[in-house]
Design a protein around this motif. Structure first.
Motif, mmCIF file in Angstrom:
data_model
loop_
_atom_site.group_PDB
_atom_site.id
_atom_site.type_symbol
_atom_site.label_atom_id
_atom_site.label_comp_id
_atom_site.label_asym_id
_atom_site.label_seq_id
_atom_site.Cartn_x
_atom_site.Cartn_y
_atom_site.Cartn_z
ATOM 1 N N LEU A 112 -76.070 12.500 18.977
ATOM 2 C CA LEU A 112 -76.333 11.941 20.335
ATOM 3 C C LEU A 112 -77.537 12.780 20.868
ATOM 4 O O LEU A 112 -77.791 14.168 20.619
ATOM 5 C CB LEU A 112 -75.094 11.991 21.386
ATOM 6 N N LEU A 113 -78.079 12.095 22.016
ATOM 7 C CA LEU A 113 -79.139 12.931 22.430
ATOM 8 C C LEU A 113 -78.570 13.269 24.132
ATOM 9 O O LEU A 113 -77.944 12.621 24.732
ATOM 10 C CB LEU A 113 -80.436 12.021 23.000
ATOM 11 N N ILE A 114 -78.444 14.608 24.146
ATOM 12 C CA ILE A 114 -78.251 15.104 25.466
ATOM 13 C C ILE A 114 -79.572 15.274 26.302
ATOM 14 O O ILE A 114 -80.452 15.943 26.044
ATOM 15 C CB ILE A 114 -77.593 16.441 25.603
ATOM 16 N N ASN A 115 -79.791 14.249 27.240
ATOM 17 C CA ASN A 115 -80.782 13.978 28.315
ATOM 18 C C ASN A 115 -80.561 14.568 29.471
ATOM 19 O O ASN A 115 -79.578 14.187 30.154
ATOM 20 C CB ASN A 115 -81.171 12.706 28.433
ATOM 21 N N GLN A 116 -81.336 15.391 30.080
ATOM 22 C CA GLN A 116 -81.456 15.895 31.298
ATOM 23 C C GLN A 116 -82.702 15.410 32.167
ATOM 24 O O GLN A 116 -83.651 16.354 32.189
ATOM 25 C CB GLN A 116 -81.118 17.559 31.694
ATOM 26 N N PRO A 117 -82.601 14.336 32.918
ATOM 27 C CA PRO A 117 -83.931 13.940 33.417
ATOM 28 C C PRO A 117 -84.115 14.703 34.696
ATOM 29 O O PRO A 117 -83.319 15.307 35.190
ATOM 30 C CB PRO A 117 -83.306 12.298 34.088
ATOM 31 N N GLU A 118 -85.251 14.754 35.101
ATOM 32 C CA GLU A 118 -85.834 15.481 36.094
ATOM 33 C C GLU A 118 -85.449 15.132 37.498
ATOM 34 O O GLU A 118 -85.443 13.846 37.789
ATOM 35 C CB GLU A 118 -87.544 15.617 36.196
ATOM 36 N N VAL A 119 -85.049 16.043 38.335
ATOM 37 C CA VAL A 119 -84.612 15.654 39.619
ATOM 38 C C VAL A 119 -85.925 15.187 40.499
ATOM 39 O O VAL A 119 -87.040 15.916 40.295
ATOM 40 C CB VAL A 119 -83.843 17.083 40.242
ATOM 41 N N PRO A 120 -85.823 14.286 41.228
ATOM 42 C CA PRO A 120 -86.888 13.977 42.250
ATOM 43 C C PRO A 120 -87.557 15.247 42.926
ATOM 44 O O PRO A 120 -86.920 16.092 43.433
ATOM 45 C CB PRO A 120 -86.385 12.874 43.099
ATOM 46 N N GLY A 121 -89.081 15.243 42.689
ATOM 47 C CA GLY A 121 -89.347 16.556 43.451
ATOM 48 C C GLY A 121 -89.409 17.830 42.458
ATOM 49 O O GLY A 121 -90.244 18.640 42.850
ATOM 50 N N GLU A 122 -89.057 17.516 41.543
ATOM 51 C CA GLU A 122 -88.509 18.935 40.581
ATOM 52 C C GLU A 122 -90.092 19.494 39.892
ATOM 53 O O GLU A 122 -90.334 20.787 39.973
ATOM 54 C CB GLU A 122 -87.726 18.818 39.517
ATOM 55 N N SER A 123 -91.004 18.575 39.597
ATOM 56 C CA SER A 123 -91.993 18.859 38.992
ATOM 57 C C SER A 123 -93.320 19.675 39.804
ATOM 58 O O SER A 123 -94.011 20.291 39.425
ATOM 59 C CB SER A 123 -92.779 17.830 38.300
ATOM 60 N N ASP A 124 -92.711 19.559 41.345
ATOM 61 C CA ASP A 124 -93.721 20.231 42.108
ATOM 62 C C ASP A 124 -93.193 21.473 42.668
ATOM 63 O O ASP A 124 -93.797 22.129 43.370
ATOM 64 C CB ASP A 124 -94.044 19.134 43.475
ATOM 65 N N GLU A 125 -92.168 22.025 42.056
ATOM 66 C CA GLU A 125 -91.557 23.088 42.594
ATOM 67 C C GLU A 125 -92.097 24.339 41.859
ATOM 68 O O GLU A 125 -92.622 24.328 40.839
ATOM 69 C CB GLU A 125 -90.121 23.085 42.165
ATOM 70 N N ALA A 126 -92.444 25.295 43.113
ATOM 71 C CA ALA A 126 -92.997 26.773 42.417
ATOM 72 C C ALA A 126 -91.770 27.587 41.552
ATOM 73 O O ALA A 126 -90.636 27.251 41.791
ATOM 74 C CB ALA A 126 -93.449 27.702 43.558
ATOM 75 N N PRO A 127 -92.214 28.347 40.598
ATOM 76 C CA PRO A 127 -91.498 29.060 39.900
ATOM 77 C C PRO A 127 -90.271 29.937 40.741
ATOM 78 O O PRO A 127 -90.741 30.441 41.766
ATOM 79 C CB PRO A 127 -92.001 29.858 38.977
ATOM 80 N N LEU A 128 -89.214 30.094 40.368
ATOM 81 C CA LEU A 128 -88.069 30.883 41.414
ATOM 82 C C LEU A 128 -88.539 32.220 40.889
ATOM 83 O O LEU A 128 -88.656 32.916 39.751
ATOM 84 C CB LEU A 128 -86.954 30.595 40.913
ATOM 85 N N GLU A 129 -88.691 33.221 41.988
ATOM 86 C CA GLU A 129 -89.010 34.489 41.822
ATOM 87 C C GLU A 129 -87.924 35.413 42.524
ATOM 88 O O GLU A 129 -87.034 34.874 43.578
ATOM 89 C CB GLU A 129 -90.334 34.887 42.105
ATOM 90 N N ARG A 130 -87.688 36.534 42.109
ATOM 91 C CA ARG A 130 -86.739 37.614 42.713
ATOM 92 C C ARG A 130 -87.227 38.002 44.270
ATOM 93 O O ARG A 130 -88.124 37.913 44.345
ATOM 94 C CB ARG A 130 -86.766 38.920 41.946
ATOM 95 N N GLU A 131 -86.156 37.990 45.046
ATOM 96 C CA GLU A 131 -86.497 38.409 46.496
ATOM 97 C C GLU A 131 -86.494 39.921 46.648
ATOM 98 O O GLU A 131 -85.831 40.379 45.860
ATOM 99 C CB GLU A 131 -85.568 37.517 47.462
ATOM 100 N N PRO A 132 -87.224 40.376 47.463
ATOM 101 C CA PRO A 132 -87.161 42.014 47.947
ATOM 102 C C PRO A 132 -85.619 42.436 48.147
ATOM 103 O O PRO A 132 -84.746 41.570 48.852
ATOM 104 C CB PRO A 132 -87.868 42.183 49.136
ATOM 105 N N GLY A 133 -85.067 43.270 47.330
ATOM 106 C CA GLY A 133 -83.723 43.947 47.351
ATOM 107 C C GLY A 133 -82.791 42.941 46.432
ATOM 108 O O GLY A 133 -81.696 43.629 46.514
ATOM 109 N N GLU A 134 -83.245 42.067 46.005
ATOM 110 C CA GLU A 134 -82.332 41.129 45.005
ATOM 111 C C GLU A 134 -81.931 41.723 43.718
ATOM 112 O O GLU A 134 -82.995 42.006 42.890
ATOM 113 C CB GLU A 134 -82.760 39.797 45.045
ATOM 114 N N THR A 135 -80.837 41.959 43.218
ATOM 115 C CA THR A 135 -80.566 42.548 41.953
ATOM 116 C C THR A 135 -80.813 41.413 41.096
ATOM 117 O O THR A 135 -80.877 40.220 41.228
ATOM 118 C CB THR A 135 -78.908 42.972 42.022
#
Length: 465
Positions: free
Chosen positions: A327-350
């Motif tokens: 079988l193929l496990i498919n995870q379609p993109e969430v609407p608007g996902e392609s426009d999201e900026a990469p998630l980055e660590r916040e100051p003080g976040e471990t």
């Protein structure tokens, strides 16, 4: 400025720059340029260019010689226009309700494009009751995936294939047609266990307006392949399994959905194989028992996992009495996902806090679809086997506290069931236990049992041993 001046300007460029420009050209463009003048022919015929084009169609298989051909250009021409078979690697077909799946690769020892069926055996598996509910049985599953090497499904030998093409082109010239438009070539499968002949056929892609209304029909969706649940750039008209006659390439009554008139018509994500028994003589051929199987491939992006979509892939599942199915496990993109900026660590976040937030905001969300690439008499190939509508908060059930699933995320899912022949299909309550990125478990609530699914490593089969 006359039309010849820009062309003369190209000839005045340094050789290194001309070669650099040629690396961006398609093989057809490169071949066309070789016919323009002597200097461009020298550049376009450089074997390095053709080596690059051969290797571009062999992902995961870095061959070092054009054997059995004298040059890379000759090797490319020998297997043109069928290099798409190795480029996409994974192919699944519409044969009956079960279908089957093959891996196509290139064997440099014989100059051969070959395709073998994927098969699964199971190590001794046990059954135990679930600690969380003694009425539920866990069916343990350890699959061993291999290629059925004794019986190739597809085989194109460079020397034999090239000779067959030349003969076909010669016959076509006498008919006043381009030879490759016939789009059907015999294969030498070299298997004594199967007396049938096998030919490979190019397929004509359908325009969307030719099939969009057909896909709205119920199963089998007007025999369009691949079926609507599988994302695809090209779809073609298939034929149900059984005994069929393929219209003659010379027949004016040939179905317009089948005939490949030009390369623009040709699909590079589908093809067909025709099996038949030839009981005649060279002068009077009698073909019986013809059977057509239509194959399609998958966009590699659908089965290549990412940090945000870690369950994408080709998987194998345990279906008890039906055996193992792919079988193929498919995870379609969430609407608007392609426009999201990469998630980055916040100051003080471990790092631990960041990873937890990454899972919460980018991984545990959206829909997960398990689509059968091979099927069984109840739920056939191309149909959903289960669906988790939301991996996030709306679908969250809890975190497993008991072995063997301790610590695994559990989400709501819907399991697809049907009577034999895919009658009266419906979805039943189930839960998806997300053991790891390479292993899932499906709890079929109404049946009281849990079955497993494991990721398949396709890359291990790409280089012949």
């Amino acid at each position: 400025m006359g039309p010849a001046e820009p062309f003369c300007g190209l000839l005045k460029l340094p050789s290194e720059l001309i070669d650099a420009i040629f690396t961006f050209l398609s093989p057809l463009d490169l071949a066309a340029l070789s016919l323009t003048c002597r200097k461009l022919n020298e550049h376009a015929s450089t074997d390095l260019h053709w080596q690059q084009r051969v290797l571009a169609n062999l992902p995961g298989n870095r061959i070092t010689t054009p054997y059995p051909c004298e040059s890379w250009r000759e090797l490319y021409a020998s297997h043109d226009p069928h290099w798409f078979l190795t480029r996409y690697r994974i192919w699944f077909c519409d044969r009956e309700l079960t279908g089957h799946m093959i891996v196509v690769r290139y064997d440099a020892r014989r100059g051969c494009i070959e395709g073998y069926r994927m098969v699964v055996s199971r190590e001794a598996a046990g059954v135990q009751t679930w600690v969380a509910d003694s009425d539920v049985h866990i069916h343990f599953f350890k699959p061993i995936v291999n290629l059925h090497m004794d019986k190739p499904v597809l085989q194109l030998n460079a020397r034999r294939y090239n000779a067959a093409k030349k003969q076909d082109e010669s016959e076509a010239t006498q008919r006043g047609r381009q030879g490759w438009r016939r789009a059907e070539y015999p294969m030498q499968l070299n298997t004594r266990s199967d007396p049938r002949h096998s030919n490979i056929l190019l397929a004509k892609r359908l325009e969307e307006h030719d099939y969009d209304h057909i896909l709205e029909n119920a199963f089998p969706y007007g025999n369009v392949w691949p079926p609507p649940n599988i994302p695809a750039t090209d779809r073609v008209i298939g034929k149900p399994a059984g005994l069929h006659r393929l219209p003659s390439p010379d027949s004016e009554a040939e179905e317009p959905f089948w005939r490949v008139e030009s390369r623009d018509d040709m699909s590079e994500t589908t093809f067909r194989i025709r099996h038949y028994l030839d009981l005649g003589t060279p002068s009077l051929a009698v073909a019986l028992g013809e059977e057509i199987s239509t194959y399609s491939t998958l966009d590699p992006g659908l089965y290549t996992p990412t940090a945000e979509k870690p369950w994408r892939g080709i998987w194998v599942g345990d279906y008890s009495g039906h055996g193992c199915e792919f079988l193929l496990i498919n995870q379609p993109e969430v609407p608007g996902e392609s426009d999201e900026a990469p998630l980055e660590r916040e100051p003080g976040e471990t790092e631990e806090e960041f990873q937890a937030r990454f899972l919460r905001e980018r991984v545990h969300r959206g829909r997960l679809e398990a689509i059968k690439l091979t099927g069984d008499p109840n739920v056939p190939r191309g149909e959903y086997t289960f669906v988790a509508d939301d991996l996030g908060p709306r679908g969250f059930v809890g975190v497993a506290q008991e072995e063997p699933f301790q610590g695994a995320r559990i989400v709501k899912s819907r399991g697809h069931i049907a009577a034999e022949g895919f009658y009266h299909d419906k979805y039943m309550e189930s839960q998806l236990i997300m053991v790891s990125h390479n292993r899932l478990a499906q709890y079929w609530v109404g049946f009281g049992h849990i079955s497993f699914f494991e990721r398949v490593d396709i890359d291990q089969f790409l280089v012949p041993r």
